[in-house]
Design a protein around this motif. Structure first.
Motif, short mmCIF file in Angstrom:
data_model
loop_
_atom_site.label_atom_id
_atom_site.label_comp_id
_atom_site.label_asym_id
_atom_site.label_seq_id
_atom_site.Cartn_x
_atom_site.Cartn_y
_atom_site.Cartn_z
N ASP A 111 43.93 34.62 47.50
CA ASP A 111 43.80 35.09 46.12
C ASP A 111 45.15 35.64 45.67
OD1 ASP A 111 43.29 36.28 43.71
OD2 ASP A 111 41.67 37.58 44.44
N TYR A 146 34.56 30.88 43.05
CA TYR A 146 35.71 31.41 43.79
C TYR A 146 36.98 31.32 42.95
CZ TYR A 146 38.85 32.49 47.64
OH TYR A 146 39.80 33.08 48.44
N GLN A 178 45.87 35.55 42.22
CA GLN A 178 45.71 35.72 40.78
C GLN A 178 46.55 34.69 40.01
OE1 GLN A 178 43.43 38.22 39.06
NE2 GLN A 178 42.72 37.47 41.06
N LYS A 188 37.31 34.19 40.66
CA LYS A 188 37.79 35.42 41.30
C LYS A 188 39.31 35.42 41.46
CE LYS A 188 33.59 36.06 44.09
NZ LYS A 188 33.06 36.12 45.48
N THR A 189 39.88 34.23 41.70
CA THR A 189 41.32 34.15 41.98
C THR A 189 42.14 33.83 40.74
OG1 THR A 189 41.19 31.79 42.53
CG2 THR A 189 40.83 33.37 44.32
#
Length: 355
Positions: A240, A264, A242, A267-268
Motif C-alpha cells: 500500500d 483492495y 497510496q 484501500k491503496t
C-alpha cells in the motif's frame, strides 16, 4: 420419425466456412514461421522478389521458401506477379507482418494460439472436473505471445490516446505521481508510461514469477530501472503506497474474486486517485457480441481467462466478454460511485473509476 430436411446450399456454405477456418489455422503456422525466419522482414520495402531472392535474403532454402511464398499468395498476404514470377509484400501488409514496432503487428499473437493447442488436454480435464488452469500452468508461448501482442497495441494507444481521456491524469503524471500496474505481466504497460512520464514512479505487480523476471529484464533494456520496479504480488496483497493511479490492463476479468481486488485497490488508492480499467471490448448481451473479435475473445476466455479465475476460487468468473454493465457492478459493490467509459477501440474498453 421423419429425418429433418437438409438445405444443401446451407450445408455447402457452412462446409466452406469451416474449411476457411481450417485454412486460417494452417495459415497461422505459416505466419509464425515467416516471422521467426525473417521472411517478411526481408521482403518489406523490397518490391517484387523471386523465390530465390527471398531465400538468399533470409538465408533459407529456396524450395521451402517457394512453397511458403505460394501459401502466402494463396491467402492474400503477398501479391504474386505471374509475368515475372515474383512475390511482393505491400506496405500495408508489412505493417501487420514485418514491423515489430507497429501497433498492428500480429505474428506474435499466433504463439498464444499455439499454446492453446499444446494445453488442450488441460482444458479438456478442466471441462470434465470443473477445476481451473492457472496462468502459470500454461505453455510459455502463451505468456510471450500475449505480452508481445498487447505491447504493440499499448504502444500505439496508451500514452497518446487512452491516458488523455482520463480527467487530469496526464497533468499529474507529468508532475510526478505513484502508479500501480496490477497484473503487469511482462511490464510493457509500466515501461511505456515510465518512458513518457519521467517524473512519475511506476510499480508493477503480478503473481506469475516468470513474468516478473521478464519484466525486470525489459526495464533494464529500456533503461527505466530508476522509475519502474516489478515485484511478485497478487491483486490483494501488493504494498500500500497510496497510489494516485491504479491500472488494470486486460486482467481484472481473469481474477477469481474481482470485487476483492477492487476493494483492495480502494484501500491503496490515494485520496482523489483514479483507477484505469482496460478490458476486452464487449457489449452487454451475447446477441450483440456475435462477431469475429468476440469469437476470438470467447475462445480465449474459455481456455485462459475463466480457467484462471476458477483456479483462484472462482467467486465471480467474469470472462473476457464481461461488458460494461457487469464491470460497473463490480466497482459499485466495492464502493465506487464514479464509473465512466472514457474511450474505446474495436478491441478494448477503457474506463475511468473514482470513489
Amino acid at each position: 420419425m421423419n429425418a429433418p430436411s437438409l438445405s444443401h446450399t446451407k450445408l455447402e456454405a457452412f462446409v466452406m466456412r469451416a474449411v476457411n477456418d481450417l485454412s486460417s489455422s494452417y495459415g497461422g503456422v505459416m505466419v509464425s514461421i515467416g516471422n521467426k525466419l525473417g521472411l517478411y522482414k526481408c521482403m518489406a520495402k523490397a518490391g517484387p522478389l523471386s523465390a530465390s531472392e527471398v531465400a538468399a535474403r533470409s538465408n533459407c532454402t529456396e524450395r521451402y521458401v517457394r512453397e511458403w511464398l505460394n501459401s502466402q499468395a494463396a491467402g492474400g498476404y503477398l501479391d504474386y506477379h505471374a509475368i515475372s514470377d515474383t512475390y511482393e509484400l505491400s506496405p500495408e501488409h508489412a505493417l501487420v507482418l514485418a514491423d515489430e514496432n507497429s501497433p498492428v503487428f500480429i505474428p506474435h499473437a499466433w504463439n498464444a494460439a499455439a499454446s492453446l493447442w499444446f494445453d488442450e488436454d488441460k482444458t479438456i480435464n478442466a471441462f470434465q472436473t470443473g477445476k481451473g488452469v492457472a496462468w502459470g500452468e500454461h505453455d510459455a508461448r502463451l505468456h510471450c505471445g500475449v505480452a508481445a501482442f498487447y505491447r504493440n497495441g499499448y504502444r500505439g494507444s496508451l500514452v497518446a490516446q487512452w491516458l488523455p481521456t482520463l480527467n487530469g491524469i496526464v497533468e499529474k503524471l507529468q508532475a510526478g505521481i505513484r502508479v500501480a500496474d496490477i497484473g503487469c505481466g511482462h511490464g510493457h504497460s509500466s515501461i511505456l508510461m515510465a518512458q513518457a512520464f519521467p517524473k512519475s514512479q511506476f510499480f508493477g505487480y503480478d503473481a506469475h514469477p516468470a513474468s516478473i523476471e521478464q519484466a525486470q529484464k525489459n526495464a533494464r533494456t529500456a533503461d527505466v530501472e530508476g522509475q519502474v520496479s516489478f515485484d511478485i504480488a497478487t491483486a490483494v496483497n501488493y504494498p500500500d503506497q497510496q497510489y494516485q493511479l491504479i491500472c488494470f490492463f486486460d486482467c481484472l476479468h481473469d481474477m477469481g474474486d474481482p470485487i476483492a481486488a477492487v476493494q483492495y485497490a480502494a484501500k491503496t488508492l490515494a485520496p482523489g486517485g483514479t483507477i484505469m480499467l482496460v478490458e476486452p471490448f464487449a457489449k452487454d448481451h451475447l446477441e450483440e457480441n456475435l462477431s469475429p473479435i468476440s469469437r476470438l475473445y470467447y475462445a480465449g476466455s474459455t481456455t485462459i481467462c475463466c480457467a484462471h479465475a476458477i483456479s483462484e476460487g472462482g467467486k465471480m468468473v467474469l470472462g473476457a466478454q464481461a461488458g460494461e454493465a457487469r464491470l460497473a457492478e463490480v466497482f459499485r459493490k466495492a464502493g465506487f460511485t464514479h464509473f465512466r467509459r472514457a474511450t474505446e477501440t474495436p478491441f478494448n474498453l477503457i474506463f475511468e473509476i473514482r470513489r
